[in-house]
Scaffold this motif. Structure first.
Motif, PDB file in Angstrom:
ATOM      1  N   ASN A   1      -4.402 -59.269 -89.821  1.00 52.84           N
ATOM      2  CA  ASN A   1      -3.080 -59.864 -89.684  1.00 52.84           C
ATOM      3  C   ASN A   1      -2.899 -60.348 -88.256  1.00 52.84           C
ATOM      4  O   ASN A   1      -2.891 -59.581 -87.329  1.00 52.84           O
ATOM      5  CB  ASN A   1      -2.037 -58.821 -90.047  1.00 52.84           C
ATOM      6  CG  ASN A   1      -0.651 -59.441 -90.117  1.00 52.84           C
ATOM      7  OD1 ASN A   1      -0.435 -60.521 -89.570  1.00 52.84           O
ATOM      8  ND2 ASN A   1       0.274 -58.772 -90.750  1.00 52.84           N
ATOM      9  N   GLY A   3      -0.298 -61.850 -87.008  1.00 52.91           N
ATOM     10  CA  GLY A   3       1.100 -62.015 -86.650  1.00 52.91           C
ATOM     11  C   GLY A   3       1.556 -60.995 -85.630  1.00 52.91           C
ATOM     12  O   GLY A   3       0.783 -60.181 -85.117  1.00 52.91           O
ATOM     13  N   HIS A 106       7.786 -66.544 -82.849  1.00 47.59           N
ATOM     14  CA  HIS A 106       7.332 -65.964 -84.101  1.00 47.59           C
ATOM     15  C   HIS A 106       7.660 -64.478 -84.107  1.00 47.59           C
ATOM     16  O   HIS A 106       7.381 -63.781 -83.131  1.00 47.59           O
ATOM     17  CB  HIS A 106       5.830 -66.191 -84.272  1.00 47.59           C
ATOM     18  CG  HIS A 106       5.478 -67.643 -84.382  1.00 47.59           C
ATOM     19  ND1 HIS A 106       5.469 -68.308 -85.580  1.00 47.59           N
ATOM     20  CD2 HIS A 106       5.159 -68.556 -83.428  1.00 47.59           C
ATOM     21  CE1 HIS A 106       5.137 -69.580 -85.363  1.00 47.59           C
ATOM     22  NE2 HIS A 106       4.950 -69.755 -84.075  1.00 47.59           N
ATOM     23  N   ASP A 109       8.204 -57.894 -88.262  1.00 47.84           N
ATOM     24  CA  ASP A 109       9.083 -57.445 -89.337  1.00 47.84           C
ATOM     25  C   ASP A 109      10.080 -56.385 -88.894  1.00 47.84           C
ATOM     26  O   ASP A 109      10.813 -55.843 -89.710  1.00 47.84           O
ATOM     27  CB  ASP A 109       8.260 -56.944 -90.532  1.00 47.84           C
ATOM     28  CG  ASP A 109       7.719 -58.087 -91.373  1.00 47.84           C
ATOM     29  OD1 ASP A 109       6.716 -57.879 -92.084  1.00 47.84           O
ATOM     30  OD2 ASP A 109       8.295 -59.195 -91.319  1.00 47.84           O
TER      31      ASP A 109
ATOM     32  N   TYR B  36      15.296 -70.629 -89.377  1.00 47.65           N
ATOM     33  CA  TYR B  36      14.497 -69.494 -89.802  1.00 47.65           C
ATOM     34  C   TYR B  36      14.953 -69.028 -91.182  1.00 47.65           C
ATOM     35  O   TYR B  36      16.132 -69.144 -91.533  1.00 47.65           O
ATOM     36  CB  TYR B  36      14.649 -68.318 -88.827  1.00 47.65           C
ATOM     37  CG  TYR B  36      13.909 -68.452 -87.520  1.00 47.65           C
ATOM     38  CD1 TYR B  36      14.541 -68.969 -86.388  1.00 47.65           C
ATOM     39  CD2 TYR B  36      12.579 -68.050 -87.404  1.00 47.65           C
ATOM     40  CE1 TYR B  36      13.869 -69.078 -85.174  1.00 47.65           C
ATOM     41  CE2 TYR B  36      11.901 -68.155 -86.196  1.00 47.65           C
ATOM     42  CZ  TYR B  36      12.559 -68.668 -85.091  1.00 47.65           C
ATOM     43  OH  TYR B  36      11.881 -68.778 -83.895  1.00 47.65           O
ATOM     44  N   LYS B  37      14.022 -68.463 -91.912  1.00 46.78           N
ATOM     45  CA  LYS B  37      14.293 -67.857 -93.218  1.00 46.78           C
ATOM     46  C   LYS B  37      14.025 -66.363 -93.084  1.00 46.78           C
ATOM     47  O   LYS B  37      12.989 -65.964 -92.548  1.00 46.78           O
ATOM     48  CB  LYS B  37      13.346 -68.467 -94.258  1.00 46.78           C
ATOM     49  CG  LYS B  37      13.323 -67.781 -95.615  1.00 46.78           C
ATOM     50  CD  LYS B  37      12.209 -68.387 -96.480  1.00 46.78           C
ATOM     51  CE  LYS B  37      12.141 -67.714 -97.840  1.00 46.78           C
ATOM     52  NZ  LYS B  37      11.019 -68.252 -98.665  1.00 46.78           N
ATOM     53  N   GLN B  38      14.958 -65.548 -93.555  1.00 46.32           N
ATOM     54  CA  GLN B  38      14.750 -64.109 -93.478  1.00 46.32           C
ATOM     55  C   GLN B  38      14.935 -63.480 -94.857  1.00 46.32           C
ATOM     56  O   GLN B  38      16.013 -63.548 -95.448  1.00 46.32           O
ATOM     57  CB  GLN B  38      15.706 -63.454 -92.470  1.00 46.32           C
ATOM     58  CG  GLN B  38      15.411 -61.984 -92.239  1.00 46.32           C
ATOM     59  CD  GLN B  38      16.285 -61.345 -91.174  1.00 46.32           C
ATOM     60  OE1 GLN B  38      17.400 -61.782 -90.926  1.00 46.32           O
ATOM     61  NE2 GLN B  38      15.760 -60.313 -90.517  1.00 46.32           N
ATOM     62  N   GLU B  39      13.873 -62.888 -95.351  1.00 48.29           N
ATOM     63  CA  GLU B  39      13.930 -62.151 -96.611  1.00 48.29           C
ATOM     64  C   GLU B  39      14.275 -60.695 -96.326  1.00 48.29           C
ATOM     65  O   GLU B  39      14.065 -60.199 -95.214  1.00 48.29           O
ATOM     66  CB  GLU B  39      12.601 -62.267 -97.343  1.00 48.29           C
ATOM     67  CG  GLU B  39      12.281 -63.705 -97.746  1.00 48.29           C
ATOM     68  CD  GLU B  39      10.890 -63.860 -98.324  1.00 48.29           C
ATOM     69  OE1 GLU B  39      10.756 -63.881 -99.555  1.00 48.29           O
ATOM     70  OE2 GLU B  39       9.937 -63.935 -97.538  1.00 48.29           O
ATOM     71  N   LYS B  42      12.478 -58.026 -93.900  1.00 46.30           N
ATOM     72  CA  LYS B  42      11.436 -58.703 -93.125  1.00 46.30           C
ATOM     73  C   LYS B  42      12.031 -59.370 -91.894  1.00 46.30           C
ATOM     74  O   LYS B  42      13.245 -59.501 -91.752  1.00 46.30           O
ATOM     75  CB  LYS B  42      10.726 -59.739 -93.993  1.00 46.30           C
ATOM     76  CG  LYS B  42       9.933 -59.129 -95.136  1.00 46.30           C
ATOM     77  CD  LYS B  42       9.036 -60.164 -95.778  1.00 46.30           C
ATOM     78  CE  LYS B  42       8.143 -59.523 -96.821  1.00 46.30           C
ATOM     79  NZ  LYS B  42       7.230 -60.511 -97.447  1.00 46.30           N
ATOM     80  N   GLN B  45      11.338 -65.864 -90.419  1.00 41.83           N
ATOM     81  CA  GLN B  45      10.130 -66.686 -90.574  1.00 41.83           C
ATOM     82  C   GLN B  45      10.463 -68.118 -90.188  1.00 41.83           C
ATOM     83  O   GLN B  45      11.413 -68.707 -90.712  1.00 41.83           O
ATOM     84  CB  GLN B  45       9.663 -66.618 -92.026  1.00 41.83           C
ATOM     85  CG  GLN B  45       8.458 -67.480 -92.356  1.00 41.83           C
ATOM     86  CD  GLN B  45       8.170 -67.483 -93.852  1.00 41.83           C
ATOM     87  OE1 GLN B  45       8.759 -66.724 -94.610  1.00 41.83           O
ATOM     88  NE2 GLN B  45       7.269 -68.344 -94.277  1.00 41.83           N
TER      89      GLN B  45
END
Lengths: 116, 112
Positions: A1, A3, A106, A109, B36-39, B42, B45
């Motif tokens: 990964n 990220g 970027h 999580d 940005y997209k946030q699920e 998470k 993104q």
């Protein structure tokens, strides 16, 4: 990964304890940002660091909070003597060059911090 | 006492329809904008960005429009899919200031 990696994903602390949140930026990224998010709100900027330097800490409380990004190893956000109001999700982001005006940030999580 | 929570604006669309999510930004000096997209559970993104010298930029199934006169930004998603369900945030950056300023967010729900 490849990220941005944050750990732990979840952290539970009692009032008065210390919380340490770690962030490893994307490979090749030397700029790290920490943000805080409360439920159903946008992210709030806390601090921007480059390797071994704090560039902008205007969003970070003056007391109990500190951040570092050493030459070797991950960036650390440290919260001393935690209080209930510190409960939130803390996100780390990294970018390749000089900040958002050149490259997008970027995100990892996040670490969800819960204070009992 | 009784607590009052914030409620995100919600956009509900049918699968296959186009979605338009709007954002008003605050700083006329902002020169860089990101969606940005946030699920759930998470981190945000990256979807697409735009600089203030442009008024439109297209990506794969997404288009961002920038109207500097009224300080308005929109994200258009073509042929919306269930996987597009998430909270969408716009963020702005002003010049030498490296920090992103985030909007409240819009929750997009895609109905099958």
């Amino acid at each position: 990964n490849a990220g941005v990696m944050q750990n732990p994903r979840h952290l539970v602390r009692r009032r008065g304890q210390e919380a340490r949140l770690r962030c490893s930026p994307m490979k090749g990224h030397s700029h790290v940002y920490w943000y805080r998010q409360l439920p159903e709100e946008g992210l709030k900027f806390m601090v921007y660091l480059q390797k071994e330097n704090i560039i902008d800490e205007s969003g970070m409380p003056k007391e109990r909070f500190s951040a570092e990004f050493p030459k070797e190893g991950p960036s650390i956000l440290r919260i001393q003597q935690v209080v209930r109001g510190d409960s939130a999700a803390y996100f780390c982001a990294s970018s390749l060059s000089q900040g958002a005006s050149n490259q997008p940030q970027h995100f990892g999580d996040g670490t969800r911090l819960s204070i009992l | 006492g009784e607590s009052v929570g914030l409620h995100l604006p919600t956009l509900s669309v049918q699968e296959g329809d186009n979605s338009i999510i709007n954002c008003a930004y605050s700083n006329s000096a902002s020169d860089y904008f990101i969606w940005y997209k946030q699920e759930s559970g998470k981190g945000p993104q990256f979807i697409i960005d735009i600089r203030s010298n442009m008024d439109k930029r297209q990506g794969q199934r997404v288009t961002v429009l920038l109207n500097k006169t009224v300080k308005h930004l929109s994200l258009q998603i073509a042929a919306t899919q269930p996987g597009d369900s998430a909270v969408y945030f716009c963020a702005e950056n002003a010049g030498n200031n490296r920090k992103l300023i985030w909007g409240l967010g819009t929750s997009l729900a895609v109905n099958p």
